[in-house]
Structures are given as structure tokens and as C-alpha cells.
Write an enzyme that holds these catalytic residues in place. Structure first.
Site, PDB file in Angstrom:
ATOM      1  N   GLU A   1      -3.797  -9.059   5.572  1.00  0.00           N
ATOM      2  CA  GLU A   1      -4.237  -8.407   6.799  1.00  0.00           C
ATOM      3  C   GLU A   1      -5.430  -7.539   6.415  1.00  0.00           C
ATOM      4  OE1 GLU A   1      -2.568  -5.249  10.145  1.00  0.00           O
ATOM      5  OE2 GLU A   1      -2.340  -4.910   8.004  1.00  0.00           O
TER       6      GLU A   1
ATOM      7  N   ASP B   1       0.423  -6.879   4.196  1.00  0.00           N
ATOM      8  CA  ASP B   1       0.039  -5.837   5.135  1.00  0.00           C
ATOM      9  C   ASP B   1      -1.020  -4.918   4.529  1.00  0.00           C
ATOM     10  OD1 ASP B   1       0.814  -4.284   7.703  1.00  0.00           O
ATOM     11  OD2 ASP B   1       0.954  -2.763   6.127  1.00  0.00           O
TER      12      ASP B   1
ATOM     13  N   ASN C   1       0.805  -1.223   0.000  1.00  0.00           N
ATOM     14  CA  ASN C   1       0.000   0.000   0.000  1.00  0.00           C
ATOM     15  C   ASN C   1       0.837   1.272   0.000  1.00  0.00           C
ATOM     16  OD1 ASN C   1      -2.660   1.470   0.499  1.00  0.00           O
ATOM     17  ND2 ASN C   1      -1.466   2.143   2.252  1.00  0.00           N
TER      18      ASN C   1
END
Length: 482
Positions: free
Chosen positions: A283, A258, A184
Site C-alpha cells: 500500500e 500496509d 510499520n
């Protein structure tokens, strides 16, 4: 809105959507019309990108939706995985003294990749067959979730050669290796972001989502040191996907992804193609429905719903046994069997279970018995198996308080040897349950029981005891009451 709804595959003409019925929606206090359409088959290996809209308006802010056409499956070995999650900086320093406490929990403690390699005996003795490493890339922070280079190892942790030795040694012991991967965002010290903020004409400007160049841009929860990557830019997308392949080529067996909610949807089909044959799970701190929406992008998602239920039942005493049993039945029925949901009772972003349970090891044992007798692969956060706790409550410490759940690993006489032996027995027990289905036998306010194949598992929440038996014979090395 005025106009007819449509679907547009990129590169093709728009096609109208057909009415599919009308439903009453109490939340909006009105009727909702539904429409459907079909995208024709594409050959395996294709990535399909499409938009939805009504009349002249494009839905979802013009965002592209995407999917990959493939027959990828979760690797068979992942179903039998017992995962050991290591915060590398906090595990072992191969070349110097190991602190019980450092200068501060947000400082570097000196753990290294070579130190981890030297301590693989501990992971092997536990019986874990997968090790998941916290981020290992160069980064200005101790935690590494803001990389400056996705193709290298932080010099504080070692070198690429150290990493290669670790992977080779782990594989030689039958232990697979997962990396924590952050698609991200990365650090604002990343060379491409530095270039993008220094030169308005830099090709890297479009790698980010600037609201007002150069000081206002999208970032991880508004945290400016972590600028968000713009995956609408093909070069940015290629850069990250090249890094994904780079580590797989070095022997990595998969990724824990993540903040998977962050990247644009069009990133995921190519990620899926790049990682086919490995084990990937995200996640996704969201509802089960949102987690399941990632089916086809990854093999699954970390089971945050189960985490909350386990802690509410065994650590905090806010769920009854009947409520937990009902949750388990519904939770397992909701997800497809092939959607991988690694389970955990604590991790690096929350209070350790032992701290939340007031230091009561019996509660920890109860939760672990439940975790290890459920179908999905269990994750053990380093130190939980030997009694590692923390010094302060992460929630009361405010921003950055999660550092208290990341204290250095206990070694030698500081370890709870009995607890470690108990965890070892759970790994052995789990191996005997492989493939068996679970069914609830009993549940009331304070106790519940279920069968896993021919094994009976029962819990008494008031007494903090458990029982795991086959034909009346206990299958754990330790007595139920501790």
C-alpha cells in the site's frame, strides 16, 4: 556542501563518486551536480547496506540504504489472480445472528474466520482465486491495524486452528490466501512497548524511536496508540521477520503490506528474502515513481493511480474519455510489465464506489468492465459485487469516517443477484483475455475504445454503456445498457 561525495558499503572503506553531469533544476532555481558510483557484485542471498554522503556529512540523516541480491520473480499464478478482499469481522458470523447494522460502524460485528470458511462457496461462485484477509491478529480495535501479537489470531475472530482450517479449505478449492500485514507500527498495548515505557533500561526501548522517553515517540501519522517500530534495531527487525515466516509456514501465499512507506529501507531486503516465492504488494499512496522505487523489495504495489483515474472517469464525471485513455497509455508504458499492480475501484479506506457513483449501478458496471479487461490482477472489495454501499459519506464523517465503508456483508435476498452474475461473467471474460496486449483504438470527449487481443472494449460515458465483443459477438451475459 564542502567536500567530495562518497559511497560507503557497511563494513568497507568509503569510495568516491564520479561526476555524472550538471542539470538545471527550476524548482531550486539553480544547477544540480550529479554523481555516480558502482557497488561491486555480491553473491545471491546477500543483503547490501550502504550510506551516501559529502565530505564529513552523511546524507539522508545518516539512514542506511539497502537491497537484496536475488533473482526473485512474481509467482506466475499472481498474473491470473482475481482477488477478493474480506474484512473478516464484517463478513459472516458462524455462530449467531448476522446484523444488517450493528450498534455502530466502529463496533465489532462478530464476523469470524470460521464464518469466512463457511462462506467460501460465495467466493468460489464469484470465480475469485485469491482471498485477502484484513488483519487477523489480537488488537484493541475492531479493524486490527494495531496488533498486540503478530503470532496469533484475535480471539474475536477465532483461533489458530480455525485459521488453519480456513487455509486448508481455501487451498482445496484452488483459492490462495493473502494476509494484510502491518510492519510499520503496532499497538501501544504490545508487550514490548509496555515494557519499553515502564523501564528506561529495558532492551525494548531501542525497538522504538523515542523523542523524549517515555511519552514522546514516533508513531503512525502522529497517532500515539500506534508506535512506530525502529528497524535499525536488529532484534526488532528479527521479531517482525519471524512473524512473516510464521504465517508463510502455516500456508499463507503472500501479503498485502500496509503503509509500506513507513518502515526503514533496511527492513525491506530481508523482507524480500523471507517472502521469496510468495506474492507481495504494498500500500504505497504516492506517485508512480515512488511506487516503482519499491521494485526489488516487493513484487509490486496497489495501483492507486489507476484507482483515482477510474473513479474520476466513471464515478465523478471529472475526467473526459480522452483524458482517461491517454492516462492508460502512459500509465502502462511507465511501469515494467513484471511490476505487479493489483487494481481496485474501492477499498476499506474510502467511500465505496457505488456510494460515490450516487447508487448508479451502471457506472459501477462500467468501471468493473474496464478494471477486468486491463492486464493487472483485479481486486474486488467484499460486497461491491452484490451492491453493498454505505449510510454516510466517509469524507464528511471526519477522522474514522472510513468505518462507513466497512458495513457488514449482504446475504440472501439483500444481495443484488444480477450484479453478482455480471461480476461472475467478468471473471469468465478475464480468463479468455489472459496474456493479450492492449491498444487504444479511439478516444474523444465522451467515448473511448481499446482492443485486448482480438476483443474490442468500448465505453460511452454519457450513456453509461459499454460493449465487449469478439467478431461482433457480445462476450458478456448482460446487455450493455442497464
Amino acid at each position: 556542501p564542502d567536500g567530495e561525495p562518497w559511497l560507503e558499503v557497511v563494513g568497507e572503506a568509503r569510495r568516491p563518486l564520479a561526476p555524472a553531469g550538471v542539470e538545471w533544476d527550476t524548482l531550486v532555481w539553480g544547477y544540480v551536480r550529479r554523481f555516480h558510483g558502482t557497488i561491486p557484485d555480491r553473491p545471491a542471498g546477500s543483503v547490501v547496506r550502504y550510506r551516501l554522503g559529502v565530505g564529513d556529512r552523511v546524507a539522508d540523516g545518516g539512514a542506511l540504504h539497502a537491497y537484496a541480491v536475488d533473482e526473485a520473480e512474481t509467482p506466475a499464478w499472481a498474473r491470473d489472480a482475481v482477488v477478493y478482499h474480506v474484512f473478516v469481522d464484517r463478513f459472516w458470523n458462524h455462530d449467531g445472528p448476522w446484523p444488517q447494522r450493528g450498534a455502530g460502524p466502529a463496533e465489532r460485528y462478530g464476523g469470524t474466520l470460521e464464518g469466512l470458511r463457511q462462506k467460501l462457496d460465495h467466493i468460489s461462485a464469484l470465480g475469485a482465486n485469491v482471498v485477502w484477509l484484513s488483519p487477523i491478529h489480537p488488537s484493541p480495535t475492531y479493524h486490527g491495524y494495531d496488533a498486540t501479537d503478530l503470532f496469533d489470531v484475535s480471539p474475536t475472530l477465532g483461533t489458530l486452528a480455525d485459521f488453519d482450517r480456513l487455509v486448508a479449505d481455501a487451498h482445496g478449492r484452488g483459492i490462495r490466501v493473502l494476509l494484510d500485514f502491518v510492519p510499520n507500527h503496532w499497538s501501544r498495548q504490545h508487550p514490548t512497548f509496555v515494557a519499553a515505557t515502564e523501564d528506561r533500561d529495558s532492551p525494548y526501548v531501542d525497538w522504538y524511536r523515542f523523542k523524549r522517553w517515555p511519552s514522546s515517540y514516533e508513531s503512525f501519522f502522529g497517532h500515539k496508540p500506534m508506535p512506530r517500530i525502529n528497524y535499525a534495531n536488529g532484534d526488532a527487525r528479527k521479531h517482525v521477520l519471524d512473524a512473516v515466516r510464521f504465517w508463510l509456514d502455516r500456508g499463507v501465499d503472500g501479503y498485502r503490506v500496509d503503509f509500506a512507506l513507513g518502515p526503514d529501507e533496511e527492513f525491506w531486503p530481508e523482507f524480500r528474502q523471507a517472502t521469496e516465492g510468495s506474492w507481495t504488494f504494498g500500500e504505497i499512496v504516492e506517485t508512480p515513481a515512488t511506487q516503482l522505487s519499491f521494485e526489488g523489495f516487493m513484487d509490486g504495489a496497489l495501483d492507486f493511480g489507476l484507482l483515482e483515474a477510474l473513479r474520476a472517469t466513471f464515478a465523478h464525471d471529472v475526467w473526459s474519455a480522452a483524458r482517461f485513455a491517454a492516462f492508460l497509455d502512459a500509465h502502462e508504458a511507465f511501469f515494467p510489465a513484471d511490476f505487479s499492480r493489483p487494481s481496485f475501484i474501492d477499498n476499506h479506506d474510502m467511500n465505496r464506489f457505488l456510494w460515490s457513483a450516487g447508487g448508479d449501478a451502471a457506472r459501477l458496471r462500467q468501471a468493473a468492465v474496464c478494471q477486468f479487461t486491463l492486464a493487472q490482477p483485479p481486486v474486488v472489495y467484499y460486497g461491491t459485487e452484490v451492491g453493498l454501499s454505505q449510510d454516510e459519506d466517509s469524507r464528511r464523517a471526519g477522522l474514522g469516517g472510513d468505518k462507513w465503508a466497512r458495513l457488514p456483508m449482504l446475504w440472501g435476498d439483500d444481495q443484488d443477484g444480477d450484479l453478482f452474475a455480471f461480476y461472475r461473467s467478468l471473471v469468465d471474460l478475464r480468463g479468455s483475455l489472459a496474456g493479450a496486449s492492449r491498444r487504444t483504438l479511439h478516444a474523444d470527449a465522451t467515448s473511448f475504445a481499446y482492443a485486448v487481443g482480438d476483443v474490442d472494449v468500448s465505453f460511452d460515458l454519457d450513456a453509461h454503456t459499454w460493449s465487449v465483443t469478439r467478431d461482433g459477438v457480445s462476450l458478456l451475459r448482460e446487455p450493455a445498457s442497464v
